[in-house]
Write a protein that holds these residues in place. Sequence first.
Motif, PDB file in Angstrom:
ATOM      1  N   GLU A   1       0.823  -1.199   0.000  1.00 31.48           N
ATOM      2  CA  GLU A   1       0.000   0.000   0.000  1.00 31.48           C
ATOM      3  C   GLU A   1       0.860   1.252   0.000  1.00 31.48           C
ATOM      4  N   VAL A   2       0.241   2.340  -0.451  1.00 34.29           N
ATOM      5  CA  VAL A   2       0.872   3.657  -0.406  1.00 34.29           C
ATOM      6  C   VAL A   2       0.019   4.531   0.501  1.00 34.29           C
ATOM      7  N   ARG A   3       0.644   5.106   1.519  1.00 35.10           N
ATOM      8  CA  ARG A   3      -0.056   6.028   2.408  1.00 35.10           C
ATOM      9  C   ARG A   3       0.266   7.457   1.980  1.00 35.10           C
ATOM     10  N   HIS A   4      -0.702   8.343   2.145  1.00 38.46           N
ATOM     11  CA  HIS A   4      -0.554   9.696   1.620  1.00 38.46           C
ATOM     12  C   HIS A   4      -1.545  10.625   2.308  1.00 38.46           C
ATOM     13  N   PRO A   5      -1.360  11.944   2.196  1.00 37.94           N
ATOM     14  CA  PRO A   5      -2.366  12.874   2.725  1.00 37.94           C
ATOM     15  C   PRO A   5      -3.704  12.659   2.017  1.00 37.94           C
ATOM     16  N   ALA A   6      -4.781  13.138   2.635  1.00 37.79           N
ATOM     17  CA  ALA A   6      -6.119  12.978   2.052  1.00 37.79           C
ATOM     18  C   ALA A   6      -6.122  13.444   0.597  1.00 37.79           C
ATOM     19  N   ALA A   7      -6.574  12.562  -0.288  1.00 38.07           N
ATOM     20  CA  ALA A   7      -6.490  12.827  -1.726  1.00 38.07           C
ATOM     21  C   ALA A   7      -7.613  13.741  -2.202  1.00 38.07           C
ATOM     22  N   PRO A   8      -7.282  14.762  -2.998  1.00 41.47           N
ATOM     23  CA  PRO A   8      -8.335  15.567  -3.621  1.00 41.47           C
ATOM     24  C   PRO A   8      -9.006  14.767  -4.736  1.00 41.47           C
ATOM     25  N   SER A   9     -10.079  15.280  -5.287  1.00 40.22           N
ATOM     26  CA  SER A   9     -10.780  14.570  -6.361  1.00 40.22           C
ATOM     27  C   SER A   9      -9.901  14.486  -7.609  1.00 40.22           C
TER      28      SER A   9
END
Length: 205
Positions: free
Chosen positions: A36-44
């Motif tokens: 998995e890749v974790r990241h800040p909340a993704a925009p649309s």
Amino acid sequence: MKRTVPLLLLGLALTACGAASPGATGGRPPLPTGVEVRHPAAPSGTYLNLVTKAGESVYQKAVSTGATRTEVDPAAWQGRANLAQAVEGWIPAGATDVKVSAPGTGALFLRWLMWQDKDSDGQRDEGETLDLMTHDRVVYAEKAVTVDFRTATPDMVQHWQFAQGWGRAEHYVYLPLNSTTYRRSLETQGLGRYELHVPTPITSQ
């Protein structure tokens, strides 16, 4: 004989129902890949790309709006081992004290990036890549290999250790007490978890 016929028919009916049920429900859901890749909340309209040093995409996946982790499928890029080159070619120019355990071993480094399709054209255009990165790498090694070298800028001693095949190369760096020379390792780890974050220098953990 007459009494056994209804039982036989009932058995066949139950067997047929059992055989049909997976198709009726669409089959079992896919098993987690464990990567998995974790990241800040993704925009649309956001995508994850796994790219080569030159920026060529070898894997892409849409990211759900608001998601902070995205599961990816390593089987989708493992056919790109043909892009590997001799591991010596990945050593920074000007490095000294170079030692390679198996010279000429094919190796490939890939990195994750995230971008937002702002114009909805399905293409990653200039200015659409989000300001996120990770020092970890997706790595492929033709066979097990270790690499050691030193760079002047930054003042750093590096140690790479890769197992044969595909894996996640984990970045670890520290500055020893009373020293100006950083120590950095990039080693294959079993945990397939990458984390995108704001850009930091290679001397940062």
